[in-house]
Write a protein that holds these residues in place. Sequence first.
Motif, PDB file in Angstrom:
ATOM      1  N   SER A  78       0.846  -1.190   0.000  1.00 42.39           N
ATOM      2  CA  SER A  78       0.000   0.000   0.000  1.00 42.39           C
ATOM      3  C   SER A  78       0.879   1.237   0.000  1.00 42.39           C
ATOM      4  O   SER A  78       2.061   1.193   0.359  1.00 42.39           O
ATOM      5  CB  SER A  78      -0.928   0.017   1.230  1.00 42.39           C
ATOM      6  OG  SER A  78      -0.167   0.058   2.427  1.00 42.39           O
ATOM      7  N   LEU A 122      -3.106   6.691  -0.894  1.00 42.70           N
ATOM      8  CA  LEU A 122      -4.499   6.257  -0.727  1.00 42.70           C
ATOM      9  C   LEU A 122      -4.768   4.921  -1.389  1.00 42.70           C
ATOM     10  O   LEU A 122      -5.921   4.474  -1.440  1.00 42.70           O
ATOM     11  CB  LEU A 122      -5.451   7.313  -1.314  1.00 42.70           C
ATOM     12  CG  LEU A 122      -5.383   8.712  -0.683  1.00 42.70           C
ATOM     13  CD1 LEU A 122      -6.316   9.663  -1.432  1.00 42.70           C
ATOM     14  CD2 LEU A 122      -5.722   8.674   0.795  1.00 42.70           C
ATOM     15  N   TYR A 123      -3.732   4.276  -1.896  1.00 45.32           N
ATOM     16  CA  TYR A 123      -3.926   3.088  -2.730  1.00 45.32           C
ATOM     17  C   TYR A 123      -3.394   1.825  -2.048  1.00 45.32           C
ATOM     18  O   TYR A 123      -2.498   1.873  -1.189  1.00 45.32           O
ATOM     19  CB  TYR A 123      -3.229   3.258  -4.077  1.00 45.32           C
ATOM     20  CG  TYR A 123      -3.665   4.481  -4.845  1.00 45.32           C
ATOM     21  CD1 TYR A 123      -4.868   4.511  -5.516  1.00 45.32           C
ATOM     22  CD2 TYR A 123      -2.851   5.624  -4.884  1.00 45.32           C
ATOM     23  CE1 TYR A 123      -5.275   5.645  -6.216  1.00 45.32           C
ATOM     24  CE2 TYR A 123      -3.251   6.761  -5.579  1.00 45.32           C
ATOM     25  CZ  TYR A 123      -4.469   6.764  -6.242  1.00 45.32           C
ATOM     26  OH  TYR A 123      -4.860   7.874  -6.928  1.00 45.32           O
ATOM     27  N   GLN A 124      -3.956   0.716  -2.477  1.00 52.97           N
ATOM     28  CA  GLN A 124      -3.440  -0.605  -2.122  1.00 52.97           C
ATOM     29  C   GLN A 124      -3.396  -1.439  -3.396  1.00 52.97           C
ATOM     30  O   GLN A 124      -4.379  -1.489  -4.139  1.00 52.97           O
ATOM     31  CB  GLN A 124      -4.319  -1.291  -1.078  1.00 52.97           C
ATOM     32  CG  GLN A 124      -3.826  -2.683  -0.685  1.00 52.97           C
ATOM     33  CD  GLN A 124      -4.676  -3.303   0.416  1.00 52.97           C
ATOM     34  OE1 GLN A 124      -5.278  -2.591   1.212  1.00 52.97           O
ATOM     35  NE2 GLN A 124      -4.714  -4.619   0.457  1.00 52.97           N
ATOM     36  N   ALA A 125      -2.276  -2.072  -3.651  1.00 52.92           N
ATOM     37  CA  ALA A 125      -2.102  -2.868  -4.871  1.00 52.92           C
ATOM     38  C   ALA A 125      -2.328  -4.336  -4.549  1.00 52.92           C
ATOM     39  O   ALA A 125      -1.750  -4.869  -3.591  1.00 52.92           O
ATOM     40  CB  ALA A 125      -0.702  -2.668  -5.441  1.00 52.92           C
ATOM     41  N   GLN A 129       2.785  -5.941  -7.673  1.00 51.08           N
ATOM     42  CA  GLN A 129       2.088  -4.938  -6.875  1.00 51.08           C
ATOM     43  C   GLN A 129       2.926  -3.669  -6.728  1.00 51.08           C
ATOM     44  O   GLN A 129       2.416  -2.548  -6.841  1.00 51.08           O
ATOM     45  CB  GLN A 129       1.742  -5.488  -5.493  1.00 51.08           C
ATOM     46  CG  GLN A 129       0.760  -6.644  -5.515  1.00 51.08           C
ATOM     47  CD  GLN A 129       1.434  -7.988  -5.484  1.00 51.08           C
ATOM     48  OE1 GLN A 129       2.161  -8.350  -6.419  1.00 51.08           O
ATOM     49  NE2 GLN A 129       1.206  -8.742  -4.418  1.00 51.08           N
ATOM     50  N   LEU A 178       1.811  -0.014  -8.166  1.00 53.47           N
ATOM     51  CA  LEU A 178       1.551   1.062  -7.205  1.00 53.47           C
ATOM     52  C   LEU A 178       2.466   2.256  -7.441  1.00 53.47           C
ATOM     53  O   LEU A 178       2.017   3.413  -7.439  1.00 53.47           O
ATOM     54  CB  LEU A 178       1.715   0.528  -5.781  1.00 53.47           C
ATOM     55  CG  LEU A 178       1.484   1.558  -4.670  1.00 53.47           C
ATOM     56  CD1 LEU A 178       0.071   2.102  -4.726  1.00 53.47           C
ATOM     57  CD2 LEU A 178       1.764   0.946  -3.301  1.00 53.47           C
ATOM     58  N   LYS A 236       1.390   4.197 -10.399  1.00 54.01           N
ATOM     59  CA  LYS A 236       0.202   4.991 -10.104  1.00 54.01           C
ATOM     60  C   LYS A 236       0.562   6.239  -9.320  1.00 54.01           C
ATOM     61  O   LYS A 236       0.063   7.341  -9.612  1.00 54.01           O
ATOM     62  CB  LYS A 236      -0.803   4.137  -9.319  1.00 54.01           C
ATOM     63  CG  LYS A 236      -2.101   4.845  -8.990  1.00 54.01           C
ATOM     64  CD  LYS A 236      -2.897   5.154 -10.235  1.00 54.01           C
ATOM     65  CE  LYS A 236      -4.241   5.781  -9.895  1.00 54.01           C
ATOM     66  NZ  LYS A 236      -5.030   6.115 -11.099  1.00 54.01           N
ATOM     67  N   LEU A 237       1.432   6.095  -8.313  1.00 54.66           N
ATOM     68  CA  LEU A 237       1.819   7.242  -7.499  1.00 54.66           C
ATOM     69  C   LEU A 237       2.584   8.279  -8.305  1.00 54.66           C
ATOM     70  O   LEU A 237       2.516   9.479  -8.011  1.00 54.66           O
ATOM     71  CB  LEU A 237       2.652   6.769  -6.301  1.00 54.66           C
ATOM     72  CG  LEU A 237       1.911   5.906  -5.263  1.00 54.66           C
ATOM     73  CD1 LEU A 237       2.890   5.388  -4.207  1.00 54.66           C
ATOM     74  CD2 LEU A 237       0.795   6.696  -4.595  1.00 54.66           C
ATOM     75  N   SER A 269       1.688   2.022 -16.384  1.00 48.72           N
ATOM     76  CA  SER A 269       2.030   0.791 -15.670  1.00 48.72           C
ATOM     77  C   SER A 269       2.568  -0.238 -16.649  1.00 48.72           C
ATOM     78  O   SER A 269       1.932  -0.511 -17.680  1.00 48.72           O
ATOM     79  CB  SER A 269       0.792   0.234 -14.972  1.00 48.72           C
ATOM     80  OG  SER A 269       1.094  -0.944 -14.267  1.00 48.72           O
TER      81      SER A 269
END
Length: 461
Positions: free
Chosen positions: A139, A142-145, A165, A169, A172-173, A178
Amino acid sequence: MADPSVKTRRHHRYELLRWTLLGVAVVVLVVFLAAQRQSVDVSYGRSPAATVKLDEGSAGELSDASVPSVAEMTALVAAEPVVRLPGAIARWDEQRVREVAGDGSVRILVAPPGLDEDERERVRDVENATVRVIGTEVSGGLYQAVPDDLPGWRAQFATADVTGQLVALIAKLRDAPSPADQDGLRWREPTGRELAAVAADLRSTGLHLGAGATLTRVPGGAARNAFPDGARYVALPAQPFGEPVPRYGPALAELFPGTPIVVMYGLWIEYHGPAADEFAELAGASFYGQFGGRLSRYDYPQGNVLTAWLNRVTDLRYSGVFDRPLPYRPIDPLRVALPALPWIFAGCVATFLILSVRALRRPDGVGVRRGDPGRGGTPARLAGLTALAVEMSLLTDSRSNPALTRGIVKLQAARAALDGKLPDRHVRTLLHEASDELDDAARTLGVASYRPDLYLRGRLS
């Protein structure tokens, strides 16, 4: 002239038949109405699988591992881009992560699995950590992979590989594209020596335990429900990251044809054997899709994971999703007879009414003679009120049913008093009380024609 005793016996048999039919009609009506409350069952059979308890700490999933204070972890993360706390198990492809991380501003904090909620909260409070890995739960921000397919779950739970993961993540950050997913697990064929050792244990006990495996025995009840004809089990520890993993399943399926083969690599469970093509993927996706989150952050023993997986297999067998013989389910007599109950009720009521009409039209009767003052109209009134009660029973609801029930009880008492040749006054009193109850039920229903005086006037006119 007919023998009075013969006539009396015939009359008693006639009355017994008539009231027996009424009793059967009432019982059938009660059974039918009670059955309407049954819920709809859309499964082929009720699964005996045990419900998995998910309260934290209830299944040995908490380890002895702990983490430093928030201040200490903050200082460690400030000093190093990757901080691995004691007991951490997560691994990844450093080259792939470095490529997506870019300038080195990404800080990764890796904690062990099996932490309780307070310790996990301390890890999340380390604000200078870009990514936090607890066990294999990834994580950040605000995200969790999480993986979304079997290869991703397999790499995560068989070798603690969180490369996919981390890459997703961090991309994304950083608002970067991706990269394409890659299967982080590489297979190899087991050597002859490895396969022989495993096969020997399966032939003797049906279970092979590799060095480092936490499984001690196969859960008997769950295993019998999942595979009634038996299965063979192999339990191995989590495999070394980055090394090819021996794929025992297909080789063992050839050695034991027609036998379910269950192989555990850490917390990853492989199924091979009958219907593997259609069954293995569904069992794996449904199980890890539901429990993958808990398995990633806790330190469950292999025995608990295997029990939960076997319960899922049992649920699938009972769900009827495969065109295969299902476990025996006893026939429910009520459900089989339910469609016939309305017809039985209608037949009993119709026959009772016919017999009641015949009783009213009889020119003479035992104990009811035209010259017998005071009792000539009592049987007719009893028959009329009884017919009214039967008709009303088809329309009563929860408000009017109590009065109708009391009226029927009074009618039964009047019939017994009449047959027992009790004083006429007593019989008329019971009929009067029954009439009052039926009148109360008719007024509650709002059907004026069912009030006893009006009903009997129209019936006897």
